[in-house]
Enzyme design. Structure first.
Site, PDB file in Angstrom:
ATOM      1  N   LYS A 175       0.810  -1.212   0.000  1.00  0.00           N
ATOM      2  CA  LYS A 175       0.000   0.000   0.000  1.00  0.00           C
ATOM      3  C   LYS A 175       0.848   1.269   0.000  1.00  0.00           C
ATOM      4  CE  LYS A 175      -4.313  -1.677   0.572  1.00  0.00           C
ATOM      5  NZ  LYS A 175      -5.490  -1.314  -0.237  1.00  0.00           N
ATOM      6  N   ASP A 228      -8.755  -0.705   6.362  1.00  0.00           N
ATOM      7  CA  ASP A 228      -8.589  -1.880   7.216  1.00  0.00           C
ATOM      8  C   ASP A 228      -7.229  -1.853   7.899  1.00  0.00           C
ATOM      9  OD1 ASP A 228     -10.954  -3.523   7.008  1.00  0.00           O
ATOM     10  OD2 ASP A 228     -10.441  -3.823   4.907  1.00  0.00           O
TER      11      ASP A 228
END
Length: 408
Positions: free
Chosen positions: A83, A131
């Site tokens: 990410k 998340d």
């Protein structure tokens, strides 16, 4: 060692057209030309290096495959997750959008890191729901480039993941419910406050610029895999197993290989928890379909109920298969990768990071799925380990020791 078997379910993409050229509609989402710009930008960030492509010959032999490679994103910057390539880059581009609109041009990332920031950035706030891993990247990017950051976490996000995000200076807001509810609340509050949402999926807002930028950053992983294989004198992969979630990572990688290799690209298998099966449902229907019921999963960063609309133009015509797994399969794969029972280099994979390896083990252990995917002795498989041990407490509870004790 005998590998444990877990039941997996394989879904074929009814809309797949492997002969379809990578055309203007796909390039509007992600392209090699845009990736070249992204790669040049990210390569200049402090601490950048390609993450390791770890050969797993022992596991390959145990599964009866030609080669298995593990792309270990646990070494990505200080964030231990793929990410880092998406959220932080999208923050940078959002900042540049703001300064351009104010007539201040496009500041370099080096100037922003050095504190030379245009006046229009005063009071700028970026926000997202997460998340865990995407929020950490957005918070890291906001701190690096100089703007305020608010991160929304749903009820199932662990305290360990919260601490990892907070250490980059982000304000944390907890939301009751699941990931999709945190997306909704983030979008609503950001709209009221005039903040910039840097999402990796749709937020209900009409502008999908941020998700497309996030996906474009992920394409760098495919470029690194190709370069590492070429340097090792190894042929191109025949298969790529990749965690699915909202589809951004899978779409970013698929786009890169599809545009470069066309119909000769690897077979792509998207991996998701059994209860968060939006990719499987969508590929079976030929259109985006949401998962039903409770989607919470041990594979925390894969607990997504809906695909990103920005990813579907790539996944719809180009993704080959989806495969769902029980949570226990990912936990077992974490132990296999850490303990390295077949003599391979050990890897400290997180719950979602181990999903691709878990899927490969399950697929190769099931005669019907193995045949459908053509996983034979000539198969050369790349498994995307999307995260390292981003929650050390969960890793210790699952593997029985700390991530630091696992030396790759």
């Amino acid at each position: 060692m005998t590998l444990k078997r877990f039941e997996a379910a394989l879904t074929r993409n009814v809309g797949l057209d492997r002969a379809r050229p990578y055309g203007p509609a796909e390039r509007a989402v992600a392209s090699l030309d845009a990736l070249a710009e992204v790669g040049a930008e990210i390569a200049g960030w402090p601490g950048y290096a390609p993450t390791p492509l770890v050969a797993q010959p022992g596991l390959a032999a145990a599964l009866g495959l030609g080669e298995v490679w593990l792309k270990d994103e646990g070494a990505r910057f200080s964030l231990r997750s793929f990410k880092a390539l998406g959220g932080a880059y999208a923050v940078l581009e959002a900042i540049r959008d703001r300064t351009e609109a104010a007539g201040e041009g496009r500041p370099s990332s080096a100037d922003l890191r050095a504190g030379r920031r245009p006046a229009s950035l005063e009071g700028m706030t970026v926000a997202c729901a997460t998340d865990g891993n995407h929020g950490r990247s957005v918070a890291w990017g906001a701190g690096m480039f100089g703007c305020r950051c608010v991160i929304y976490l749903h009820a199932e996000v662990s305290e360990g993941r919260e601490r990892e995000i907070a250490r980059f200076g982000a304000e944390i807001r907890r939301v009751p419910g699941d990931y999709d509810e945190s997306l909704r609340v983030c979008a609503e509050e950001a709209a009221r406050a005039g903040w910039t949402v840097v999402a990796d999926t749709s937020t209900g807002l009409p502008d999908d610029t941020a998700p497309r930028r996030v996906m474009q950053g992920y394409g760098l992983i495919a470029e690194e895999v190709e370069a590492a294989l070429a340097a090792a004198g190894a042929p191109a992969p025949t298969h790529v197993f990749v965690p699915a979630a909202v589809g951004g990572l899978a779409a970013g990688l698929l786009a890169t290989w599809w545009e470069r290799r066309g119909a000769e690209r690897p077979v792509f298998v998207g991996v998701e928890p059994r209860q968060a099966d939006c990719l499987s449902r969508s590929l079976a229907a030929g259109r985006p379909v949401a998962a039903e019921g409770r989607i919470d999963s041990f594979m925390a960063c894969l607990a997504a109920g809906e695909l990103s609309p920005a990813a579907w133009p790539i996944l719809g015509p180009g993704m080959d298969w989806a495969l769902t797994l029980p949570d226990a399969a990912a936990a077992e794969a974490m132990r296999v990768l850490a303990d390295a029972p077949f003599g391979d280099p050990p890897v400290a994979a997180g719950e979602s990071g181990a999903a691709a390896t878990a899927a490969l083990i399950a697929a190769a252990s099931d005669a019907e799925i193995r045949a459908a995917l053509d996983l034979g002795p000539e198969a050369r498989v790349v498994c995307i380990c999307s995260e390292g041990a981003t929650d050390a407490e969960t890793f210790r509870a699952t593997v029985g020791r700390s991530p630091d004790s696992v030396v790759a």
